[in-house]
Design an enzyme around this catalytic site. Structure first.
Site, PDB file in Angstrom:
ATOM      1  N   GLY A  49      92.542  39.553  -5.040  1.00  0.00           N
ATOM      2  CA  GLY A  49      92.757  38.307  -4.387  1.00  0.00           C
ATOM      3  C   GLY A  49      91.896  37.992  -3.188  1.00  0.00           C
ATOM      4  O   GLY A  49      90.733  38.688  -3.339  1.00  0.00           O
ATOM      5  N   CYS A  50      92.383  37.590  -2.113  1.00  0.00           N
ATOM      6  CA  CYS A  50      91.161  37.107  -1.146  1.00  0.00           C
ATOM      7  C   CYS A  50      90.907  38.614  -0.438  1.00  0.00           C
ATOM      8  O   CYS A  50      91.901  39.322  -0.087  1.00  0.00           O
ATOM      9  CB  CYS A  50      92.069  36.656   0.045  1.00  0.00           C
ATOM     10  SG  CYS A  50      91.265  36.303   1.780  1.00  0.00           S
ATOM     11  N   PHE A  51      89.526  38.668  -0.328  1.00  0.00           N
ATOM     12  CA  PHE A  51      89.043  40.158   0.335  1.00  0.00           C
ATOM     13  C   PHE A  51      89.593  40.390   1.812  1.00  0.00           C
ATOM     14  O   PHE A  51      89.429  41.559   2.078  1.00  0.00           O
ATOM     15  CB  PHE A  51      87.597  40.369  -0.085  1.00  0.00           C
ATOM     16  CG  PHE A  51      86.647  39.284   0.454  1.00  0.00           C
ATOM     17  CD1 PHE A  51      86.930  38.271   1.342  1.00  0.00           C
ATOM     18  CD2 PHE A  51      85.539  39.133  -0.328  1.00  0.00           C
ATOM     19  CE1 PHE A  51      86.178  37.345   1.716  1.00  0.00           C
ATOM     20  CE2 PHE A  51      84.493  38.233   0.210  1.00  0.00           C
ATOM     21  CZ  PHE A  51      84.731  37.388   1.070  1.00  0.00           C
ATOM     22  N   CYS A  53      92.210  40.176   2.731  1.00  0.00           N
ATOM     23  CA  CYS A  53      93.661  40.993   2.565  1.00  0.00           C
ATOM     24  C   CYS A  53      93.380  42.522   2.046  1.00  0.00           C
ATOM     25  O   CYS A  53      93.947  43.096   2.627  1.00  0.00           O
ATOM     26  CB  CYS A  53      94.508  40.264   1.646  1.00  0.00           C
ATOM     27  SG  CYS A  53      95.186  38.535   2.309  1.00  0.00           S
TER      28      CYS A  53
END
Length: 209
Positions: A49-51, A53
């Site tokens: 997902g979002c890097f 995070c």
């Protein structure tokens, strides 16, 4: 003369302001340099997902030496964040996790990976949707490949739906722009995404906010 002086001062201030804006823009667009892998260290590249995070999670894992946000798995050379956001380059947002094999192992790194996101969700993590947010493990060696496949099989027993994580030989890693690096630590008090998405994830994993 006074009006001419004021005009010159205003023009000077305007020029200085434009220069500052240009410098800020250039800084925002600067690509981070890839840190050198220490001798005897290992690394793996993970998409979860979002890097922002993923980086925030693995920065706190014992034995991890560094985490660099970037892009991998696509065809476009030297992609930018804006390119990635179109979903047309084929890249995933990834974190290159460098670790000390004397203090941790790929098996332990992957155990955290499965817990840190939903590997059964295809091209989506929460509200972040698109192929750039796909779940992925990019391995460097056949030994890592075997470990990743075995780890995926073991993790699959814990989920009610099939794991859709891609396990692929690592290609070229493109570090993301500077402002994406160390994102949570630098922006946790200013970006609502940090408090609404990243902080709860860290709490769930028993990590520090």
């Amino acid at each position: 003369m006074k009006s001419v002086y004021i005009t010159l001062v205003l023009a000077s201030l305007f020029a200085a302001g434009c220069a500052a804006d240009d410098a800020k823009t250039n800084k925002m667009n600067m690509t981070a340099t890839t840190s050198k892998i220490p001798e005897n260290a290992e690394y793996v590249t993970l998409g979860a997902g979002c890097f922002w995070c993923t980086e925030a999670v693995f920065q706190q894992i014992p034995g991890v030496l560094s985490v660099t946000s970037g892009y991998m798995g696509g065809a476009t050379k030297n992609p930018t964040y804006d390119d990635i956001c179109t979903g047309q380059t084929g890249h995933a947002e990834v974190s290159r996790v460098v670790f000390d094999p004397k203090k941790t192992s790929l098996e332990k790194i992957l155990a955290v990976f499965w817990e840190a996101h939903d590997p059964t969700s295809l091209n989506r993590q929460g509200a972040d949707s698109g192929t750039q947010y796909r779940s992925a493990i990019f391995y460097n060696t056949e030994a890592q490949h075997e470990i990743a496949e075995k780890s995926k099989a073991e993790a699959g027993k814990k989920f009610s739906r099939p794991i859709v994580t891609e396990i692929t030989k690592a290609g070229e890693f493109y570090p993301a722009e500077d402002y994406h690096q160390n994102y949570y630590r630098l922006n946790k008090n200013s970006n609502p995404y940090c408090s609404m998405v990243i902080a709860p994830k860290l709490k769930k994993l028993g990590l520090k906010n």
